[in-house]
Scaffold this motif. Structure first.
Motif, short mmCIF file in Angstrom:
data_model
loop_
_atom_site.label_atom_id
_atom_site.label_comp_id
_atom_site.label_asym_id
_atom_site.label_seq_id
_atom_site.Cartn_x
_atom_site.Cartn_y
_atom_site.Cartn_z
N ALA A 49 0.83 -1.21 0.00
CA ALA A 49 0.00 0.00 0.00
C ALA A 49 0.86 1.25 0.00
O ALA A 49 0.53 2.25 -0.67
CB ALA A 49 -0.94 -0.01 1.20
N TYR A 98 2.01 3.23 -3.17
CA TYR A 98 1.08 4.08 -3.92
C TYR A 98 0.72 5.37 -3.16
O TYR A 98 -0.19 6.09 -3.58
CB TYR A 98 -0.21 3.31 -4.23
CG TYR A 98 0.01 2.16 -5.18
CD1 TYR A 98 -0.14 2.35 -6.55
CD2 TYR A 98 0.37 0.90 -4.72
CE1 TYR A 98 0.06 1.32 -7.43
CE2 TYR A 98 0.57 -0.15 -5.60
CZ TYR A 98 0.42 0.07 -6.95
OH TYR A 98 0.62 -0.98 -7.83
N LEU A 116 -5.60 3.51 1.48
CA LEU A 116 -4.87 2.53 0.67
C LEU A 116 -4.58 1.27 1.48
O LEU A 116 -4.64 0.16 0.94
CB LEU A 116 -3.56 3.16 0.17
CG LEU A 116 -3.70 4.34 -0.79
CD1 LEU A 116 -2.33 4.90 -1.15
CD2 LEU A 116 -4.45 3.92 -2.05
N VAL A 158 -7.71 -0.85 1.57
CA VAL A 158 -7.91 -1.54 0.29
C VAL A 158 -6.93 -2.70 0.17
O VAL A 158 -7.29 -3.79 -0.31
CB VAL A 158 -7.73 -0.55 -0.88
CG1 VAL A 158 -7.80 -1.28 -2.21
CG2 VAL A 158 -8.80 0.54 -0.83
N ALA A 159 -5.68 -2.49 0.58
CA ALA A 159 -4.68 -3.57 0.52
C ALA A 159 -5.08 -4.74 1.43
O ALA A 159 -4.90 -5.92 1.06
CB ALA A 159 -3.32 -3.03 0.92
N THR A 194 -2.17 -5.70 -5.29
CA THR A 194 -1.88 -4.63 -6.23
C THR A 194 -3.06 -4.36 -7.16
O THR A 194 -3.41 -3.21 -7.44
CB THR A 194 -0.64 -4.97 -7.06
OG1 THR A 194 0.47 -5.18 -6.18
CG2 THR A 194 -0.30 -3.84 -8.01
N ILE A 211 -5.71 -2.41 -5.32
CA ILE A 211 -5.36 -0.99 -5.16
C ILE A 211 -5.56 -0.24 -6.47
O ILE A 211 -6.12 0.88 -6.50
CB ILE A 211 -3.91 -0.86 -4.67
CG1 ILE A 211 -3.77 -1.43 -3.26
CG2 ILE A 211 -3.47 0.60 -4.68
CD1 ILE A 211 -2.35 -1.46 -2.74
N HIS A 257 -9.12 0.35 -7.09
CA HIS A 257 -9.61 1.44 -6.24
C HIS A 257 -9.31 2.79 -6.90
O HIS A 257 -10.18 3.68 -6.95
CB HIS A 257 -8.95 1.36 -4.87
CG HIS A 257 -9.22 2.56 -4.00
ND1 HIS A 257 -10.42 2.76 -3.36
CD2 HIS A 257 -8.44 3.65 -3.69
CE1 HIS A 257 -10.38 3.90 -2.69
NE2 HIS A 257 -9.19 4.46 -2.87
#
Length: 379
Positions: free
Chosen positions: A56, A59, A69, A72-73, A100, A103, A106
């Motif tokens: 995460a 990014y 992030l 989401v990861a 990945t 992410i 997203h």
């Protein structure tokens, strides 16, 4: 002399053997009851959380909070654990691809302010990365051609990606304009033109107006553009207000009919509507001692002009030594064709050496004849 040895933490040892832990999880998972399976799943997820966090952090700095992030990861990590199949290879590699992808999904679905195709979204990221690298290498901003060569794509795609980048965080219409004043960006945009839909009708009407006689065109202009009242128009033309009302009604009726048909109907000077009582021009000739009195009553327009010209020319030719007096008291309107007829009669009288005079012309008719140079004939 070597420095002090660094002691590895438990979590680092665990991450080094993340694949082994996943294999052990898969081996024990099959024969366990549901409650035990949940515990085993939770243990593997907890063990791999630092791995998801590292992915995460790659990014961060792209406009999204790091906390979002990481969430989401972690969601991607849970999906990787649930879908893991030891026969397909390394868990670490599979989890990295899954996290990945989550992410990137997203960023694609949740962070763009304007919908942009996925291909352009991916290309926009690549262009951004290539721009940073080339700027460092060239010590200047790269050109579109240099970016296209670097990414092995066309310049058109690079331009589309650069334009699409503006859709990531579009400016708000409620954003302020400048530092002073309450003006917003939305105030700078023009409003819809309410008259745009009537352009076709306006063009059609303007063409039809040229098919009308000069008097009707002028009355329409005075009424609807000059804001004259019917009484004002009647005083200008020297006719009654009722006659102006009939003329307006007749003209508007003809325009409506012409707007609804492909071929405009023929303009009838005698009227095109029910109840129209416009008078037809009439002429009378009376001979007295030393004088021929010609009375004209009605509208001296293009439809009646030839009749007046013939009648006055005949009176002049038969006058001999007598005077020809034209009484225009009954003429409420005269157009260019009517003026031409009177000029022709004047020329015929000049050639025949006959005295021709006009009398009792109404104000509008007299002004028109004065402009045409016939004022010396009034007496």
């Amino acid at each position: 002399m070597s420095g002090p040895k660094r002691t590895a933490t438990r979590s680092e040892h665990a991450l080094e053997d993340l694949d082994g832990a996943a294999l052990s999880y898969a081996a024990r998972f099959a024969g366990q009851p549901e409650s035990r399976r949940r515990d085993l799943r939770e243990e593997l997820v907890q063990l791999a959380l630092p791995f998801a966090g590292r992915l995460a952090r790659r990014y961060r700095g792209r406009g999204e909070p790091l906390e979002d992030l990481e969430q989401v990861a972690r969601l991607g990590l849970v999906k990787a654990v649930d879908r893991y199949d030891p026969e397909r290879g390394s868990f670490t590699a599979y989890a990295a691809v899954t996290i990945t992808g989550e992410i990137k999904r997203h960023f694609r679905d949740r962070t763009w302010g304007v919908h942009v195709p996925r291909r352009l979204q991916d290309l926009t990221i690549e262009v951004s990365q290539a721009t940073a690298v080339l700027t460092s290498e060239l010590s200047r901003s790269p050109t579109v051609a240099e970016l296209a060569a670097r990414l092995e794509t066309s310049e058109e795609d690079i331009l589309a990606a650069l334009e699409s980048a503006a859709g990531y965080t579009p400016a708000s219409l409620n954003g302020p304009v400048g530092d002073d004043g309450p003006a917003e960006l939305g105030d700078m945009f023009g409003a819809l033109d309410a008259d745009l839909e009537s352009v076709d009708d306006r063009l059609t009407v303007s063409g039809l107006l040229y098919r009308l006689p000069a008097r009707e065109r002028r009355i329409l202009a005075m009424r609807f553009y000059g804001n004259y009242t019917q009484s004002d128009i009647a005083a200008e033309f020297g006719i009654s207000q009722m006659h102006v009302s009939r003329l307006l009604s007749r003209t508007l009726t003809w325009l409506r009919q012409a707007m609804l048909t492909d071929a405009p109907p023929r303009w009838e000077s005698g009227g095109v509507g029910q109840g129209d009582t416009a008078e037809t021009l009439t002429m009378s000739v009376e001979r007295t001692a030393g004088k021929i009195l010609v009375g004209v009553h009605g509208e001296l327009d293009r439809d009646a002009a030839e009749r007046v010209r013939v009648g006055l020319t005949e009176a002049v030719c038969t006058a001999g030594d007598d005077e020809v007096l034209v009484d225009l008291d009954g003429v409420g309107f005269i157009d260019a064709a009517g003026i031409a007829a009177l000029l022709a009669s004047h020329e015929a009288a000049r050639r025949a050496t006959v005295r021709l005079r006009f009398a009792r012309a109404q104000p509008y008719v007299r002004r028109s004849l004065t402009v045409a140079g016939l004022s010396p004939l009034f007496g």
